[in-house]
Design a protein around this motif. Structure first.
Motif, PDB file in Angstrom:
ATOM      1  N   LEU A  23       0.726  -1.252  -0.022  1.00 43.64           N
ATOM      2  CA  LEU A  23      -0.084   0.083   0.113  1.00 43.64           C
ATOM      3  C   LEU A  23       1.063   1.285  -0.179  1.00 43.64           C
ATOM      4  CD1 LEU A  23      -2.962   1.168   0.344  1.00 43.64           C
ATOM      5  CD2 LEU A  23      -2.577   1.099   2.513  1.00 43.64           C
ATOM      6  N   TYR A  24       0.996   1.993  -1.064  1.00 43.52           N
ATOM      7  CA  TYR A  24       1.779   3.077  -1.326  1.00 43.52           C
ATOM      8  C   TYR A  24       0.977   4.393  -0.979  1.00 43.52           C
ATOM      9  CZ  TYR A  24       4.408   0.135  -4.193  1.00 43.52           C
ATOM     10  OH  TYR A  24       5.225  -1.064  -4.733  1.00 43.52           O
ATOM     11  N   LEU A  25       1.785   4.915   0.222  1.00 38.74           N
ATOM     12  CA  LEU A  25       0.875   5.785   1.140  1.00 38.74           C
ATOM     13  C   LEU A  25       1.471   7.669   0.536  1.00 38.74           C
ATOM     14  CD1 LEU A  25       2.654   4.673   4.423  1.00 38.74           C
ATOM     15  CD2 LEU A  25       0.305   4.000   3.298  1.00 38.74           C
ATOM     16  N   ASN A  29      -2.603  13.254   1.568  1.00 37.00           N
ATOM     17  CA  ASN A  29      -3.758  13.028   1.544  1.00 37.00           C
ATOM     18  C   ASN A  29      -4.379  11.573   1.970  1.00 37.00           C
ATOM     19  OD1 ASN A  29      -6.554  12.407   0.830  1.00 37.00           O
ATOM     20  ND2 ASN A  29      -6.451  13.379  -1.204  1.00 37.00           N
ATOM     21  N   LYS A  30      -5.012  11.354   3.191  1.00 35.38           N
ATOM     22  CA  LYS A  30      -4.966  10.054   3.649  1.00 35.38           C
ATOM     23  C   LYS A  30      -5.752   9.248   2.820  1.00 35.38           C
ATOM     24  CE  LYS A  30      -2.449  10.587   7.370  1.00 35.38           C
ATOM     25  NZ  LYS A  30      -1.135  10.266   7.207  1.00 35.38           N
ATOM     26  N   ALA A  31      -6.668   9.846   1.985  1.00 39.59           N
ATOM     27  CA  ALA A  31      -7.649   9.155   1.095  1.00 39.59           C
ATOM     28  C   ALA A  31      -7.042   8.876  -0.232  1.00 39.59           C
ATOM     29  CB  ALA A  31      -8.912   9.947   1.007  1.00 39.59           C
ATOM     30  N   ASP A  32      -5.790   9.005  -0.279  1.00 47.07           N
ATOM     31  CA  ASP A  32      -4.903   8.715  -1.549  1.00 47.07           C
ATOM     32  C   ASP A  32      -4.058   7.826  -1.598  1.00 47.07           C
ATOM     33  OD1 ASP A  32      -4.661   9.124  -4.347  1.00 47.07           O
ATOM     34  OD2 ASP A  32      -2.972  10.529  -4.001  1.00 47.07           O
ATOM     35  N   HIS A  33      -4.035   6.745  -0.601  1.00 46.22           N
ATOM     36  CA  HIS A  33      -3.111   5.639  -0.444  1.00 46.22           C
ATOM     37  C   HIS A  33      -3.586   4.842  -1.762  1.00 46.22           C
ATOM     38  CE1 HIS A  33      -2.081   7.275   3.190  1.00 46.22           C
ATOM     39  NE2 HIS A  33      -2.732   6.714   3.979  1.00 46.22           N
ATOM     40  N   ARG A  34      -2.635   3.969  -2.164  1.00 48.80           N
ATOM     41  CA  ARG A  34      -2.970   3.066  -3.371  1.00 48.80           C
ATOM     42  C   ARG A  34      -2.198   1.640  -3.400  1.00 48.80           C
ATOM     43  NH1 ARG A  34      -1.632   8.070  -7.570  1.00 48.80           N
ATOM     44  NH2 ARG A  34      -3.048   9.592  -6.639  1.00 48.80           N
ATOM     45  N   ILE A  35      -2.614   0.949  -4.070  1.00 46.83           N
ATOM     46  CA  ILE A  35      -1.891  -0.238  -4.341  1.00 46.83           C
ATOM     47  C   ILE A  35      -1.119  -0.645  -5.289  1.00 46.83           C
ATOM     48  CG2 ILE A  35      -3.860  -1.552  -2.471  1.00 46.83           C
ATOM     49  CD1 ILE A  35      -4.837  -2.984  -5.468  1.00 46.83           C
ATOM     50  N   VAL A  45       3.656   0.526   3.055  1.00 48.34           N
ATOM     51  CA  VAL A  45       3.707  -0.672   4.105  1.00 48.34           C
ATOM     52  C   VAL A  45       2.899  -1.886   3.328  1.00 48.34           C
ATOM     53  CG1 VAL A  45       3.451   1.021   5.778  1.00 48.34           C
ATOM     54  CG2 VAL A  45       1.411   0.154   4.795  1.00 48.34           C
ATOM     55  N   GLU A  46       3.218  -3.026   3.897  1.00 50.94           N
ATOM     56  CA  GLU A  46       2.597  -4.314   3.446  1.00 50.94           C
ATOM     57  C   GLU A  46       1.378  -4.716   4.268  1.00 50.94           C
ATOM     58  OE1 GLU A  46       4.608  -7.921   3.284  1.00 50.94           O
ATOM     59  OE2 GLU A  46       5.617  -7.519   1.326  1.00 50.94           O
ATOM     60  N   VAL A  47       0.284  -4.919   3.548  1.00 48.63           N
ATOM     61  CA  VAL A  47      -1.049  -5.014   4.027  1.00 48.63           C
ATOM     62  C   VAL A  47      -1.666  -6.266   3.630  1.00 48.63           C
ATOM     63  CG1 VAL A  47      -1.644  -2.578   4.269  1.00 48.63           C
ATOM     64  CG2 VAL A  47      -2.329  -3.883   2.307  1.00 48.63           C
ATOM     65  N   ASP A  48      -2.393  -6.897   4.617  1.00 45.30           N
ATOM     66  CA  ASP A  48      -3.289  -8.047   4.096  1.00 45.30           C
ATOM     67  C   ASP A  48      -4.188  -7.608   3.123  1.00 45.30           C
ATOM     68  OD1 ASP A  48      -1.824  -9.771   5.900  1.00 45.30           O
ATOM     69  OD2 ASP A  48      -3.262  -9.060   7.332  1.00 45.30           O
ATOM     70  N   SER A  49      -4.572  -8.546   2.134  1.00 47.71           N
ATOM     71  CA  SER A  49      -5.557  -8.422   1.185  1.00 47.71           C
ATOM     72  C   SER A  49      -6.870  -9.502   1.105  1.00 47.71           C
ATOM     73  CB  SER A  49      -5.156  -7.919  -0.142  1.00 47.71           C
ATOM     74  OG  SER A  49      -4.830  -9.127  -0.981  1.00 47.71           O
ATOM     75  N   ILE A  50      -7.850  -9.099   0.951  1.00 47.14           N
ATOM     76  CA  ILE A  50      -8.714 -10.207   0.849  1.00 47.14           C
ATOM     77  C   ILE A  50      -9.916  -9.768  -0.262  1.00 47.14           C
ATOM     78  CG2 ILE A  50     -10.124  -9.084   2.352  1.00 47.14           C
ATOM     79  CD1 ILE A  50     -10.847 -11.989   3.606  1.00 47.14           C
ATOM     80  N   ILE A  70     -11.420   3.165  -4.340  1.00 51.17           N
ATOM     81  CA  ILE A  70     -10.168   2.717  -3.837  1.00 51.17           C
ATOM     82  C   ILE A  70      -8.992   3.115  -4.813  1.00 51.17           C
ATOM     83  CG2 ILE A  70     -10.794   1.119  -2.234  1.00 51.17           C
ATOM     84  CD1 ILE A  70     -10.822  -1.173  -4.569  1.00 51.17           C
ATOM     85  N   GLN A  71      -9.038   4.412  -5.488  1.00 51.33           N
ATOM     86  CA  GLN A  71      -7.993   4.883  -6.222  1.00 51.33           C
ATOM     87  C   GLN A  71      -7.338   4.132  -7.408  1.00 51.33           C
ATOM     88  OE1 GLN A  71      -9.110   7.731  -4.376  1.00 51.33           O
ATOM     89  NE2 GLN A  71      -7.348   8.472  -5.129  1.00 51.33           N
ATOM     90  N   GLY A  72      -8.276   3.676  -8.022  1.00 46.77           N
ATOM     91  CA  GLY A  72      -8.054   2.911  -9.280  1.00 46.77           C
ATOM     92  C   GLY A  72      -7.988   1.281  -9.214  1.00 46.77           C
ATOM     93  N   ALA A  73      -8.339   1.082  -7.894  1.00 40.04           N
ATOM     94  CA  ALA A  73      -8.079  -0.477  -7.852  1.00 40.04           C
ATOM     95  C   ALA A  73      -9.599  -0.925  -7.648  1.00 40.04           C
ATOM     96  CB  ALA A  73      -7.529  -0.836  -6.391  1.00 40.04           C
ATOM     97  N   GLU A  74     -10.597  -0.088  -8.134  1.00 41.82           N
ATOM     98  CA  GLU A  74     -11.847  -0.578  -8.311  1.00 41.82           C
ATOM     99  C   GLU A  74     -12.126  -1.971  -9.219  1.00 41.82           C
ATOM    100  OE1 GLU A  74     -11.859   3.480  -7.040  1.00 41.82           O
ATOM    101  OE2 GLU A  74     -11.003   2.537  -8.449  1.00 41.82           O
ATOM    102  N   MET A  75     -11.467  -2.140 -10.126  1.00 44.88           N
ATOM    103  CA  MET A  75     -11.721  -3.157 -11.005  1.00 44.88           C
ATOM    104  C   MET A  75     -11.439  -4.514 -10.260  1.00 44.88           C
ATOM    105  SD  MET A  75     -13.231  -3.966 -14.103  1.00 44.88           S
ATOM    106  CE  MET A  75     -13.406  -5.622 -13.859  1.00 44.88           C
TER     107      MET A  75
END
Length: 160
Positions: A23-25, A29-35, A45-50, A70-75
């Motif tokens: 997760l790229y921070l 803007n706390k609403a603009d983190h991206r995967i 940071v490494e995060v769990d995904s599900i 979710i900043q482009g990860a919607e698909m």
């Protein structure tokens, strides 16, 4: 804290895979983190995904609305929740449509819209400037919101 009893916090990113993601921070803007990695040299940071299909697999719950921004990860989220959509009789979806973000995350705006239309959803544009909602075509969305102009739209997807 907010006295809600129907909310469960899950410390995971929603995606089409179960595992770990970077997760790229955004520092600003706390609403603009991206995967996905951008050319901005963001810390991550490494995060769990599900996937939502996995998370809701054995849960007895009726879902009426899904909100995804979710900043482009919607698909990726959509790919991970096809079962959830079918199982819940295709709930209403509020989502962001951001072509440049979709591209940066490995998808396209055309693929995104084809997925939604393939599930027989109608798409409505939330025009926040005019405080209106209007049914729109893919052609309209692809002309107004492009990778080049980097604009985004908030959409409501409903099956009639």
């Amino acid at each position: 804290v907010n006295k809600y009893h129907n909310v469960v916090l899950v410390d995971s990113a929603v995606s089409n895979v179960n595992g770990k993601l970077k997760l790229y921070l955004s520092e600003n803007n706390k609403a603009d983190h991206r995967i996905y990695e951008s050319n901005e040299a963001r810390k991550y940071v490494e995060v769990d995904s599900i996937s939502l299909d996995t998370y809701f697999k054995n849960k007895k719950i009726k879902i009426d609305v899904v909100k995804i921004d979710i900043q482009g990860a919607e698909m990726k989220a959509f790919e991970g929740m096809t079962g959830l959509l079918k199982k819940n009789n295709y709930p209403k979806i509020l989502t962001e449509f951001w072509p440049i973000g979709l591209k940066r995350c490995g998808s396209t705006s055309v693929k995104f819209l084809k997925f939604i239309r393939g599930m027989k959803y109608n798409i409505y544009f939330l025009d926040e400037k005019r405080d209106t909602t209007k049914k729109v075509s893919d052609k309209y969305l692809l002309q107004m919101f492009t990778e080049e102009n980097e604009k985004f739209a908030n959409l409501i997807c409903v099956r009639d």
